[in-house]
Design a protein around this motif. Structure first.
Motif, mmCIF file in Angstrom:
data_model
loop_
_atom_site.group_PDB
_atom_site.id
_atom_site.type_symbol
_atom_site.label_atom_id
_atom_site.label_comp_id
_atom_site.label_asym_id
_atom_site.label_seq_id
_atom_site.Cartn_x
_atom_site.Cartn_y
_atom_site.Cartn_z
ATOM 1 N N ARG A 1 9.605 0.793 0.703
ATOM 2 C CA ARG A 1 10.403 1.508 -0.297
ATOM 3 C C ARG A 1 9.921 2.944 -0.380
ATOM 4 N NH1 ARG A 1 9.476 2.137 -6.141
ATOM 5 N NH2 ARG A 1 7.582 0.980 -5.739
ATOM 6 N N LEU A 2 10.871 3.869 -0.350
ATOM 7 C CA LEU A 2 10.552 5.273 -0.571
ATOM 8 C C LEU A 2 10.419 5.475 -2.071
ATOM 9 C CD1 LEU A 2 10.234 8.193 0.474
ATOM 10 C CD2 LEU A 2 12.724 8.405 0.314
ATOM 11 N N SER A 3 9.227 5.828 -2.520
ATOM 12 C CA SER A 3 8.968 5.945 -3.956
ATOM 13 C C SER A 3 9.183 7.352 -4.486
ATOM 14 C CB SER A 3 7.525 5.543 -4.273
ATOM 15 O OG SER A 3 7.299 4.232 -3.886
ATOM 16 N N VAL A 4 8.717 8.336 -3.723
ATOM 17 C CA VAL A 4 8.744 9.717 -4.199
ATOM 18 C C VAL A 4 8.947 10.639 -3.000
ATOM 19 C CG1 VAL A 4 7.367 11.568 -5.261
ATOM 20 C CG2 VAL A 4 7.133 9.235 -6.084
ATOM 21 N N THR A 5 9.713 11.693 -3.202
ATOM 22 C CA THR A 5 9.752 12.784 -2.229
ATOM 23 C C THR A 5 9.400 14.068 -2.956
ATOM 24 O OG1 THR A 5 12.127 13.116 -2.556
ATOM 25 C CG2 THR A 5 11.463 11.744 -0.689
ATOM 26 N N LEU A 6 8.790 14.954 -2.221
ATOM 27 C CA LEU A 6 8.400 16.243 -2.762
ATOM 28 C C LEU A 6 8.657 17.283 -1.680
ATOM 29 C CD1 LEU A 6 6.928 17.929 -4.982
ATOM 30 C CD2 LEU A 6 4.817 17.412 -3.766
ATOM 31 N N SER A 7 9.514 18.239 -1.985
ATOM 32 C CA SER A 7 9.792 19.283 -0.998
ATOM 33 C C SER A 7 9.169 20.599 -1.454
ATOM 34 C CB SER A 7 11.295 19.449 -0.782
ATOM 35 O OG SER A 7 11.925 19.921 -1.941
ATOM 36 N N VAL A 8 8.696 21.339 -0.469
ATOM 37 C CA VAL A 8 8.124 22.660 -0.708
ATOM 38 C C VAL A 8 8.825 23.602 0.279
ATOM 39 C CG1 VAL A 8 6.010 24.024 -0.890
ATOM 40 C CG2 VAL A 8 5.933 21.538 -1.273
ATOM 41 N N PRO A 9 10.014 24.093 -0.112
ATOM 42 C CA PRO A 9 10.815 24.896 0.809
ATOM 43 C C PRO A 9 10.093 26.130 1.354
ATOM 44 C CG PRO A 9 12.121 24.234 -1.070
ATOM 45 C CD PRO A 9 10.708 23.848 -1.373
ATOM 46 N N THR A 10 9.277 26.776 0.553
ATOM 47 C CA THR A 10 8.592 27.982 1.036
ATOM 48 C C THR A 10 7.584 27.658 2.142
ATOM 49 O OG1 THR A 10 6.969 27.813 -0.745
ATOM 50 C CG2 THR A 10 8.863 29.271 -1.114
ATOM 51 N N ASP A 11 7.097 26.439 2.181
ATOM 52 C CA ASP A 11 6.181 26.000 3.241
ATOM 53 C C ASP A 11 6.903 25.199 4.320
ATOM 54 O OD1 ASP A 11 4.064 27.183 1.950
ATOM 55 O OD2 ASP A 11 3.351 25.331 1.022
ATOM 56 N N GLU A 12 8.218 25.003 4.137
ATOM 57 C CA GLU A 12 9.040 24.234 5.074
ATOM 58 C C GLU A 12 8.492 22.829 5.282
ATOM 59 O OE1 GLU A 12 9.224 26.808 8.530
ATOM 60 O OE2 GLU A 12 10.922 27.876 7.669
ATOM 61 N N VAL A 13 8.082 22.186 4.189
ATOM 62 C CA VAL A 13 7.496 20.853 4.293
ATOM 63 C C VAL A 13 8.150 19.900 3.296
ATOM 64 C CG1 VAL A 13 5.594 21.292 2.686
ATOM 65 C CG2 VAL A 13 5.316 19.585 4.460
ATOM 66 N N LEU A 14 8.303 18.671 3.736
ATOM 67 C CA LEU A 14 8.809 17.591 2.898
ATOM 68 C C LEU A 14 7.810 16.448 2.985
ATOM 69 C CD1 LEU A 14 11.163 16.292 1.223
ATOM 70 C CD2 LEU A 14 12.047 15.442 3.407
ATOM 71 N N ARG B 1 -1.002 8.616 -8.141
ATOM 72 C CA ARG B 1 -0.887 8.461 -9.589
ATOM 73 C C ARG B 1 0.215 9.412 -10.033
ATOM 74 N NH1 ARG B 1 -6.090 7.795 -8.310
ATOM 75 N NH2 ARG B 1 -7.191 6.012 -9.187
ATOM 76 N N ILE B 2 1.303 8.842 -10.441
ATOM 77 C CA ILE B 2 2.452 9.642 -10.849
ATOM 78 C C ILE B 2 2.596 9.511 -12.353
ATOM 79 C CG2 ILE B 2 4.927 9.992 -10.582
ATOM 80 C CD1 ILE B 2 4.514 8.694 -7.752
ATOM 81 N N ALA B 3 2.457 10.629 -13.051
ATOM 82 C CA ALA B 3 2.496 10.613 -14.510
ATOM 83 C C ALA B 3 3.904 10.300 -14.991
ATOM 84 C CB ALA B 3 2.044 11.962 -15.052
ATOM 85 N N ARG C 1 0.852 -1.174 0.000
ATOM 86 C CA ARG C 1 0.000 0.000 0.000
ATOM 87 C C ARG C 1 0.889 1.224 0.000
ATOM 88 N NH1 ARG C 1 -4.749 -0.131 4.071
ATOM 89 N NH2 ARG C 1 -5.121 1.714 2.856
ATOM 90 N N SER C 2 0.310 2.355 -0.293
ATOM 91 C CA SER C 2 1.058 3.605 -0.288
ATOM 92 C C SER C 2 0.714 4.399 0.969
ATOM 93 C CB SER C 2 0.725 4.434 -1.523
ATOM 94 O OG SER C 2 1.189 3.773 -2.679
ATOM 95 N N TYR C 3 1.748 5.028 1.526
ATOM 96 C CA TYR C 3 1.614 5.835 2.734
ATOM 97 C C TYR C 3 2.333 7.159 2.503
ATOM 98 C CZ TYR C 3 0.428 1.271 4.549
ATOM 99 O OH TYR C 3 -0.151 0.040 4.723
ATOM 100 N N LEU C 4 1.696 8.242 2.910
ATOM 101 C CA LEU C 4 2.276 9.572 2.738
ATOM 102 C C LEU C 4 2.741 10.085 4.098
ATOM 103 C CD1 LEU C 4 2.758 11.931 0.722
ATOM 104 C CD2 LEU C 4 0.595 12.873 1.572
#
Length: 99
Positions: free
Chosen positions: A46-59, A92-94, A8-11
């Motif tokens: 397995r870590l599939s994807v990371t997405l950072s948003v520096p202006t919101d200080e979130v990963l 869903r990752i294009a 399963r996927s977990y965020l």
């Protein structure tokens, strides 16, 4: 996780000040190493994807795993315990398509 239906996927979310590219690269390397260790020990993650948003200080990290506990263990072992985990995630990752 050999059977895609069992994984399963977990965020996960981390709120981190000073979230620069170097910091993200370090965290991702530690998460990848921890996921490999946990998997070798018998719990697939397995870590599939990371997405950072520096202006919101979130990963954000999207994991494929057999259980949320595997993700928690991975994050703790990497030294970056998550601040939030969402357990019902549909990702869903294009694939790259020419524009």
């Amino acid at each position: 996780m050999d059977d895609a239906r069992s994984a399963r996927s977990y965020l996960t979310e981390w709120y981190l000040p000073d979230l620069g590219e170097t910091a993200v690269d370090d965290i991702v390397a530690r998460l990848d190493a921890a996921a490999s260790e946990v998997t070798v020990e018998g719990t697939a993650v397995r870590l599939s994807v990371t997405l950072s948003v520096p202006t919101d200080e979130v990963l954000y990290g999207l994991f494929d795993a057999d259980s949320p506990e595997a993700v928690v263990t991975t994050c703790q072992r990497a030294g970056v315990p998550h601040q939030r985990i969402s357990t019902h995630v549909i990702a869903r990752i294009a694939r790259e398509v020419p524009m």
